[in-house]
Write a protein that holds these residues in place. Structure first.
Motif, short mmCIF file in Angstrom:
data_model
loop_
_atom_site.label_atom_id
_atom_site.label_comp_id
_atom_site.label_asym_id
_atom_site.label_seq_id
_atom_site.Cartn_x
_atom_site.Cartn_y
_atom_site.Cartn_z
N THR A 1 0.85 -1.19 0.00
CA THR A 1 0.00 0.00 0.00
C THR A 1 0.88 1.24 0.00
O THR A 1 1.74 1.40 0.88
CB THR A 1 -0.90 0.03 1.26
OG1 THR A 1 -1.59 -1.20 1.37
CG2 THR A 1 -1.88 1.19 1.19
N VAL B 1 -3.90 -7.73 6.62
CA VAL B 1 -2.86 -6.74 6.38
C VAL B 1 -1.93 -6.68 7.59
O VAL B 1 -2.37 -6.78 8.73
CB VAL B 1 -3.46 -5.33 6.08
CG1 VAL B 1 -4.16 -4.74 7.30
CG2 VAL B 1 -2.38 -4.37 5.57
N ASP B 2 -0.64 -6.55 7.32
CA ASP B 2 0.35 -6.27 8.35
C ASP B 2 0.73 -4.81 8.19
O ASP B 2 0.81 -4.31 7.06
CB ASP B 2 1.61 -7.11 8.15
CG ASP B 2 1.38 -8.59 8.40
OD1 ASP B 2 0.54 -8.92 9.27
OD2 ASP B 2 2.04 -9.41 7.73
N PHE B 3 0.96 -4.12 9.29
CA PHE B 3 1.34 -2.71 9.19
C PHE B 3 2.19 -2.32 10.38
O PHE B 3 2.16 -2.96 11.44
CB PHE B 3 0.10 -1.81 9.10
CG PHE B 3 -0.93 -2.03 10.17
CD1 PHE B 3 -0.80 -1.45 11.43
CD2 PHE B 3 -2.02 -2.85 9.93
CE1 PHE B 3 -1.75 -1.67 12.41
CE2 PHE B 3 -2.97 -3.07 10.91
CZ PHE B 3 -2.84 -2.47 12.16
N GLU B 4 2.94 -1.26 10.20
CA GLU B 4 3.76 -0.70 11.27
C GLU B 4 2.86 0.07 12.23
O GLU B 4 1.80 0.56 11.83
CB GLU B 4 4.85 0.19 10.67
CG GLU B 4 5.84 -0.58 9.81
CD GLU B 4 6.91 0.30 9.21
OE1 GLU B 4 7.08 1.46 9.66
OE2 GLU B 4 7.57 -0.17 8.27
N LEU C 1 0.89 3.26 11.39
CA LEU C 1 -0.19 3.17 10.40
C LEU C 1 -1.47 2.56 10.97
O LEU C 1 -2.46 2.42 10.25
CB LEU C 1 0.29 2.36 9.19
CG LEU C 1 1.44 2.98 8.41
CD1 LEU C 1 1.98 2.02 7.37
CD2 LEU C 1 1.00 4.29 7.76
N ARG C 2 -1.47 2.25 12.23
CA ARG C 2 -2.63 1.60 12.86
C ARG C 2 -3.92 2.41 12.67
O ARG C 2 -4.95 1.87 12.30
CB ARG C 2 -2.36 1.35 14.33
CG ARG C 2 -3.50 0.66 15.04
CD ARG C 2 -3.19 0.45 16.51
NE ARG C 2 -4.27 -0.27 17.13
CZ ARG C 2 -4.13 -1.34 17.87
NH1 ARG C 2 -2.93 -1.83 18.09
NH2 ARG C 2 -5.17 -1.94 18.40
N TYR D 1 -5.28 2.13 9.05
CA TYR D 1 -5.89 0.85 8.72
C TYR D 1 -7.17 0.60 9.51
O TYR D 1 -8.13 0.04 8.98
CB TYR D 1 -4.89 -0.30 8.88
CG TYR D 1 -3.95 -0.38 7.70
CD1 TYR D 1 -4.39 -0.87 6.48
CD2 TYR D 1 -2.65 0.08 7.79
CE1 TYR D 1 -3.55 -0.93 5.38
CE2 TYR D 1 -1.80 0.02 6.69
CZ TYR D 1 -2.25 -0.48 5.49
OH TYR D 1 -1.42 -0.52 4.40
#
Length: 134
Positions: free
Chosen positions: A75, A108-111, A114-115, A118
């Motif tokens: 993304t 989805v995985d995110f840092e 970015l929580r 998302y």
């Protein structure tokens, strides 16, 4: 989202353009041209691009397990186009595509930073595991 931005699903991918965009979006010093078109055709459930006058402004894609699960990858929205709703529009279009492909789950995985983004797009945080192989 700006009216000048057009969201396109399963668009014709230019490997050089997408590689350069990806490198800029993720802070790589120089783009390595990757075979995006071939990879997306082979592994992708779908992909979505945001275009500003034919120039790529955002991108996301999903790979799947051939069944109920699909996974969001890469993304990205270019710096000049951020905070205009483009990322959310990309994910909404991808969700529609993945659902139409028969998937029941979109992961989805995110840092951590970015929580909020998302979550605003409807994702619920879960615990997951990761191992670096190389």
């Amino acid at each position: 989202m700006s009216s000048a931005i057009e969201v396109r699903v399963r668009f014709a991918v230019d490997d050089v353009e997408l590689s350069a965009f990806h490198a800029r979006a993720f802070g790589a010093p120089e783009p390595t041209v990757l075979p995006w078109a071939a990879r997306l055709r082979r592994y992708g459930v779908s992909w979505v691009g945001a275009f500003d006058d034919e120039r790529l402004a955002g991108f996301v894609h999903a790979c799947g397990d051939g069944g109920a699960h699909a996974f969001v990858l890469d993304t990205a929205v270019g710096p000049a186009h951020q905070r205009r709703g483009i990322g959310r529009a990309l994910l909404e279009a991808l969700r529609t595509e993945v659902l139409a492909a028969g998937c029941d789950w979109l992961h989805v995985d995110f840092e951590p930073h970015l929580r909020t983004f998302y979550e605003a797009c409807g994702f619920v945080p879960t615990e997951a595991g990761l191992i670096r192989l190389a």
